[in-house]
Design an enzyme around this catalytic site. Structure first.
Site, short mmCIF file in Angstrom:
data_model
loop_
_atom_site.label_atom_id
_atom_site.label_comp_id
_atom_site.label_asym_id
_atom_site.label_seq_id
_atom_site.Cartn_x
_atom_site.Cartn_y
_atom_site.Cartn_z
N HIS A 169 0.68 -1.57 0.07
CA HIS A 169 0.06 0.12 0.08
C HIS A 169 0.73 1.26 0.32
CE1 HIS A 169 0.86 -0.24 4.31
NE2 HIS A 169 0.77 1.59 3.86
N ARG A 170 2.55 1.53 -0.67
CA ARG A 170 2.66 2.70 0.95
C ARG A 170 2.82 2.68 -0.91
NH1 ARG A 170 5.38 2.98 5.27
NH2 ARG A 170 5.23 1.66 6.81
#
Length: 375
Positions: free
Chosen positions: A207-208
């Site tokens: 998700h980063r």
């Protein structure tokens, strides 16, 4: 006896896992009363709402409804909204957790109002100031009155930054309290069976922004997962942010064509049931590095650094780029737990009890109108 009011700030999925054990400890204490404040920074049901039921938390006492936005927007909105709550319903203590924008924003409100403010999961450092979370960690630790650390490196980082030792208490890793609190439900959920998984599999989570917002890095990540899929089937619960990037680029189709199972985000209990049954994990998350170390599951983290180095030095986590991850995965598959690593100290499911003990000790250091003494 009047119970002291403790505001607990939660914003994102990992925050709820950190808040829940402390909420239960405070609620059962007799001398403290927890008040749950949900800033609404994450508002997808699977990312926040469902986890309340999973962790036995009540509906929030206050829901600020902040939603998405830039870092400045989120921080400013939380300060304004929580500032109104804290001024009108002033707590005796404020506890902020983790490293999201809401963490720093609520801490700023608390210290400016003179509320004794505690940072749970203090002292973590990646040494990478391009990460917004790193700025939040540094700034939050600089202003909070009390710093609860999860591991010795947290203590060392704070002392090196000039924090007085009396402000620091190592309490351990509260994420693992949540796991132990829900261990029975996690086993009963049998998520691998529900997904008809037979044999070994890997779990992937990403998700980063540094991995999913850059089209070149996202394409490399997809290529990495497709190569790993050839050695070990992958189940990929897709974060909403990641799902949007994959769909926009058409890369979700490539993943599906390679046989990688893309599923919606899972509530905490079902997700941990999936992780607990996995042969390995490939991720860019922070918390999963800790959970896999606790469970003895090999974890490959696609990042240049980690704010949780103890998961590498004492745990099962290894850092890699996308090109090197498949080889690390193959090496992990040859590891069957021989000479299993010991868990780090205080990663034992009893962190919330240590937090409660420290809060009681420090409560005796306030005068009878709540002014700070030697916290």
């Amino acid at each position: 006896m009047t119970r002291q009011i403790v505001h607990l700030i939660a914003a994102a999925r990992p925050n709820f896992m950190k808040v829940a054990p402390l909420w239960h400890a405070l609620a059962g204490s007799g001398d403290f009363a927890p008040v749950l404040v949900h800033t609404g920074q994450h508002y997808d049901a699977n990312m926040s709402g469902d986890i309340l039921a999973d962790l036995g938390l009540p509906d929030p006492d206050f829901h600020l409804g902040i939603g998405s936005g830039s870092h400045a927007e989120q921080t400013g909105k939380v300060m304004i909204a929580y500032g109104e709550v804290a001024a009108a319903r002033r707590p005796d203590w404020l506890v902020v957790v983790g490293d999201v924008n809401s963490t720093l924003a609520a801490a700023l409100v608390g210290v400016k109002l003179g509320i004794p403010t505690v940072h749970l999961e203090a002292g973590l450092r990646s040494r990478d100031r391009t990460m917004p979370e790193e700025i939040n960690r540094i700034a939050t630790d600089a202003i909070c009155d009390v710093l609860w650390t999860p591991s010795p490196d947290g203590d060392e980082n704070l002392l090196a930054e000039g924090v007085p030792a009396q402000r620091i208490t190592r309490v351990g890793n509260i994420m693992l309290d949540s796991f132990e609190m829900k261990r029975g439900a996690i086993a009963a959920a049998a998520e691998p069976t529900a997904l008809d998984l037979k044999g070994d599999y890997a779990v992937a989570t990403f998700h980063r922004p540094s991995n999913v917002d850059d089209p070149i890095k996202l394409a490399a990540l997809v290529a990495c997962l497709i190569e790993i899929q050839g050695a070990l089937p992958i189940v990929f619960p897709v974060h909403p942010r990641t799902a949007a990037r994959l769909q926009a680029s058409g890369l979700d189709t490539q993943l599906g064509a390679a046989g990688i199972r893309l599923i919606d985000p899972l509530p905490y209990v079902r997700f941990m049931s999936l992780v607990a049954g996995a042969r390995a994990v490939v991720t860019d998350s922070g918390g999963i590095q800790e959970e896999t170390t606790y469970l003895g599951i090999p974890c490959i983290t696609l990042r240049e650094n980690t704010e949780r180095p103890i998961t590498v030095t004492e745990g099962t986590n290894r850092l890699s780029d996308a090109s090197g991850a498949p080889a690390l995965l193959r090496a992990a598959l040859r590891w069957r737990g021989e000479g299993a690593l010991a868990r780090p100290e205080y990663w034992d499911g009893r962190t919330a009890a240590r937090c409660l003990d420290d809060l009681r000790r420090r409560a005796g250091m306030l005068d009878n109108v709540g002014r700070r003494l030697a916290l």
